[in-house]
Each structure stands twice: as C-alpha cells, then as structure tokens.
Write a protein that holds these residues in place. Structure first.
Motif, mmCIF file in Angstrom:
data_model
loop_
_atom_site.group_PDB
_atom_site.id
_atom_site.type_symbol
_atom_site.label_atom_id
_atom_site.label_comp_id
_atom_site.label_asym_id
_atom_site.label_seq_id
_atom_site.Cartn_x
_atom_site.Cartn_y
_atom_site.Cartn_z
ATOM 1 N N ASP A 2 0.827 -1.214 0.000
ATOM 2 C CA ASP A 2 0.000 0.000 0.000
ATOM 3 C C ASP A 2 0.859 1.261 0.000
ATOM 4 O O ASP A 2 0.437 2.303 -0.491
ATOM 5 C CB ASP A 2 -0.907 0.012 1.228
ATOM 6 N N THR A 3 2.056 1.176 0.543
ATOM 7 C CA THR A 3 2.899 2.367 0.649
ATOM 8 C C THR A 3 3.911 2.469 -0.474
ATOM 9 O O THR A 3 4.540 3.499 -0.630
ATOM 10 C CB THR A 3 3.633 2.373 1.997
ATOM 11 N N GLY A 4 4.114 1.437 -1.269
ATOM 12 C CA GLY A 4 5.027 1.489 -2.410
ATOM 13 C C GLY A 4 4.276 1.901 -3.661
ATOM 14 O O GLY A 4 3.052 1.874 -3.715
ATOM 15 N N PHE A 5 5.017 2.306 -4.707
ATOM 16 C CA PHE A 5 4.348 2.726 -5.942
ATOM 17 C C PHE A 5 5.304 2.599 -7.116
ATOM 18 O O PHE A 5 6.518 2.426 -6.940
ATOM 19 C CB PHE A 5 3.830 4.162 -5.826
ATOM 20 N N LEU A 6 4.746 2.639 -8.301
ATOM 21 C CA LEU A 6 5.504 2.630 -9.542
ATOM 22 C C LEU A 6 5.230 3.932 -10.277
ATOM 23 O O LEU A 6 4.136 4.490 -10.188
ATOM 24 C CB LEU A 6 5.069 1.462 -10.441
ATOM 25 N N GLY A 13 15.046 11.016 -16.375
ATOM 26 C CA GLY A 13 14.629 10.784 -15.005
ATOM 27 C C GLY A 13 13.456 11.630 -14.579
ATOM 28 O O GLY A 13 13.061 11.594 -13.410
ATOM 29 N N ASP A 14 12.878 12.420 -15.497
ATOM 30 C CA ASP A 14 11.706 13.226 -15.153
ATOM 31 C C ASP A 14 10.460 12.358 -15.169
ATOM 32 O O ASP A 14 10.345 11.430 -15.979
ATOM 33 C CB ASP A 14 11.542 14.377 -16.154
ATOM 34 N N VAL A 15 9.506 12.649 -14.291
ATOM 35 C CA VAL A 15 8.284 11.865 -14.164
ATOM 36 C C VAL A 15 7.409 12.100 -15.385
ATOM 37 O O VAL A 15 7.076 13.228 -15.723
ATOM 38 C CB VAL A 15 7.525 12.245 -12.877
ATOM 39 N N VAL A 16 7.046 10.980 -16.082
ATOM 40 C CA VAL A 16 6.113 11.051 -17.200
ATOM 41 C C VAL A 16 4.712 10.752 -16.689
ATOM 42 O O VAL A 16 3.754 11.440 -17.027
ATOM 43 C CB VAL A 16 6.515 10.051 -18.314
ATOM 44 N N TYR A 17 4.623 9.703 -15.864
ATOM 45 C CA TYR A 17 3.337 9.346 -15.275
ATOM 46 C C TYR A 17 3.608 8.715 -13.923
ATOM 47 O O TYR A 17 4.526 7.900 -13.778
ATOM 48 C CB TYR A 17 2.577 8.363 -16.168
ATOM 49 N N GLY A 18 2.799 9.052 -12.955
ATOM 50 C CA GLY A 18 2.960 8.461 -11.643
ATOM 51 C C GLY A 18 1.837 8.874 -10.731
ATOM 52 O O GLY A 18 1.049 9.766 -11.052
ATOM 53 N N PRO A 19 1.734 8.255 -9.597
ATOM 54 C CA PRO A 19 0.692 8.613 -8.643
ATOM 55 C C PRO A 19 1.018 9.960 -7.994
ATOM 56 O O PRO A 19 2.159 10.403 -7.981
ATOM 57 C CB PRO A 19 0.745 7.489 -7.620
ATOM 58 N N VAL A 20 -0.009 10.544 -7.479
ATOM 59 C CA VAL A 20 0.187 11.830 -6.809
ATOM 60 C C VAL A 20 0.526 11.544 -5.351
ATOM 61 O O VAL A 20 -0.292 11.012 -4.604
ATOM 62 C CB VAL A 20 -1.089 12.698 -6.912
ATOM 63 N N SER A 44 13.438 5.109 4.858
ATOM 64 C CA SER A 44 14.293 4.452 3.865
ATOM 65 C C SER A 44 13.420 3.844 2.783
ATOM 66 O O SER A 44 12.447 3.131 3.065
ATOM 67 C CB SER A 44 15.128 3.357 4.518
ATOM 68 N N TYR A 45 13.801 4.102 1.522
ATOM 69 C CA TYR A 45 13.089 3.546 0.370
ATOM 70 C C TYR A 45 14.082 2.826 -0.526
ATOM 71 O O TYR A 45 15.228 3.256 -0.670
ATOM 72 C CB TYR A 45 12.413 4.664 -0.448
ATOM 73 N N GLN A 46 13.610 1.745 -1.112
ATOM 74 C CA GLN A 46 14.406 1.039 -2.115
ATOM 75 C C GLN A 46 13.869 1.450 -3.472
ATOM 76 O O GLN A 46 12.666 1.369 -3.730
ATOM 77 C CB GLN A 46 14.298 -0.476 -1.926
ATOM 78 N N VAL A 60 9.989 2.877 -12.776
ATOM 79 C CA VAL A 60 10.696 3.029 -11.506
ATOM 80 C C VAL A 60 9.761 2.553 -10.396
ATOM 81 O O VAL A 60 8.607 2.968 -10.328
ATOM 82 C CB VAL A 60 11.105 4.502 -11.274
ATOM 83 N N GLY A 61 10.289 1.662 -9.571
ATOM 84 C CA GLY A 61 9.547 1.174 -8.409
ATOM 85 C C GLY A 61 10.136 1.755 -7.145
ATOM 86 O O GLY A 61 11.355 1.742 -6.954
ATOM 87 N N VAL A 62 9.300 2.260 -6.291
ATOM 88 C CA VAL A 62 9.735 2.853 -5.028
ATOM 89 C C VAL A 62 9.002 2.110 -3.913
ATOM 90 O O VAL A 62 7.771 2.111 -3.866
ATOM 91 C CB VAL A 62 9.420 4.374 -4.981
ATOM 92 N N PHE A 63 9.795 1.483 -3.033
ATOM 93 C CA PHE A 63 9.211 0.649 -1.979
ATOM 94 C C PHE A 63 9.856 0.997 -0.656
ATOM 95 O O PHE A 63 11.081 1.116 -0.573
ATOM 96 C CB PHE A 63 9.463 -0.837 -2.266
ATOM 97 N N PRO A 64 9.061 1.135 0.377
ATOM 98 C CA PRO A 64 9.642 1.379 1.703
ATOM 99 C C PRO A 64 10.523 0.192 2.110
ATOM 100 O O PRO A 64 10.168 -0.971 1.879
ATOM 101 C CB PRO A 64 8.438 1.498 2.628
ATOM 102 N N GLN A 65 11.670 0.465 2.674
ATOM 103 C CA GLN A 65 12.633 -0.572 3.036
ATOM 104 C C GLN A 65 12.058 -1.542 4.057
ATOM 105 O O GLN A 65 12.292 -2.742 3.976
ATOM 106 C CB GLN A 65 13.918 0.068 3.579
ATOM 107 N N ASN A 66 11.274 -1.059 5.001
ATOM 108 C CA ASN A 66 10.718 -1.961 6.019
ATOM 109 C C ASN A 66 9.738 -2.959 5.380
ATOM 110 O O ASN A 66 9.611 -4.089 5.821
ATOM 111 C CB ASN A 66 10.068 -1.178 7.155
#
Length: 187
Positions: A2-6, A13-20, A44-46, A60-66
C-alpha cells in the motif's frame, strides 16, 4: 504494498506518469542510476528501475525498506516452514520404508533363532518376491532337509538298536541253552 508505488520516467529521469504523492517528487535523477536504498522524509526507500524499450522510458519502483524487509522475512519464513514440512514428510516416509525393509529381515532372524534352539517346525512366509523372501525360502528348504535327515537318522538308529538287540539275543540263546543243558547234566 500500500505504501510502495511505480511511476514512469523518461530517459532524463523526469516523471512522465505516476501517482500523486509527496515522495515521488523528492526522488532525484541521481537516485535512479543503480538500485539504491535512499532516505526520503526520514524513511528508507528502495528504488529499482528498468528500461521499457518504449521511447527510452523507464519504470521506476519505489518501496519502503521496512516493507521489503518484511516481505523477505515472510518469504524466508515460508521457505523454512516448507523445508521443515518436507523434512517431516521425508522422515516419516523413510521411517516407513525402513520398517518395510527391515521387518522381514527381523522375522527371518527370529525364525533362525528359534530353529537354533531346536524348534524345527518354523516356516518363513512372505507375500513378496524379493531377496529376503528368497532367503526365507532357502531357510524353509534347509529346515525341511534337517527334518528329513533327522527322520533318516532316527530310522537308522532304530534299525541299529534292533540289530544290536537281535545280536545280543543271538549271543544269549546259546549261553542259555548251554547253561540249561549243564544244569540238567549236573542234576
């Protein structure tokens, strides 16, 4: 999670599409070079990225490290539980297999000990046609041969005793006759 996103980024590296959300815009282009663990807003995010092949965009995937750590721990836990279950099933299976193999050998050993003590009416019975059954059939043949030989020895000993008795009787008859005649002569 729920806390990670793509999100989709271009080659710069500029955002083309992503969640707000407030994390996506705090990711710098330098963070996308390798899979990294970065600190954003005290957490911390991976960050993991992969080329799509479409206009040189990257996912790009962004996921909380925990969360990542928790997932890894869950996977390891499931793996350990699965390995222990397999080990338990294998142990039960091997125990049953071992008993199935050693039980006929133990029975044959017990029958041999009984035969050694003189109980020659024992027989090995098996429903399988394996090596132990072949040994059991050889044991049965040996017991039958011993019984036949014992009967043969008994018959021979009986005949020998009868012959000795007849020989002894033959020796006694002349002595008895001689003693009787001698007694008559004396009287």
């Amino acid at each position: 999670s729920d806390t990670g996103f793509l999100y989709i980024a271009d080659k710069n590296g500029d955002v083309v599409y992503g969640p707000v959300n407030d994390v996506i815009y705090r990711i710098h282009k330098s963070m996308l070079q390798d899979d990294k663990i970065v600190e954003i807003q005290g957490e911390s995010y991976q960050i993991m990225e992969n080329e799509t092949g479409i206009r040189q965009w990257r996912i790009v995937g962004v996921f909380p490290q925990n969360i990542t750590t928790r997932i890894i721990i869950e996977v390891i836990s499931y793996f350990i539980i699965f390995a222990l279950l397999i080990l338990l099933v294998a142990t039960v299976f091997l125990t049953l297999l071992t008993k199935a193999i050693t039980k006929p050998i133990g029975e044959l050993k017990g029958l041999m000990e009984q035969a050694e003590k003189g109980q020659l009416d024992v027989r090995f019975e098996s429903e399988y046609d394996d090596e132990v059954s072949k040994l059991g059939h050889s044991f049965n043949s040996m017991i039958e041969s011993i019984n036949r030989l014992l009967k043969l020895v008994y018959v021979e000993q009986k005949a020998k005793r009868e012959a000795e008795l007849k020989a002894f009787q033959a020796q006694i008859k002349p002595h008895f006759l001689y003693n009787t005649l001698d007694t008559i002569n004396w009287m």
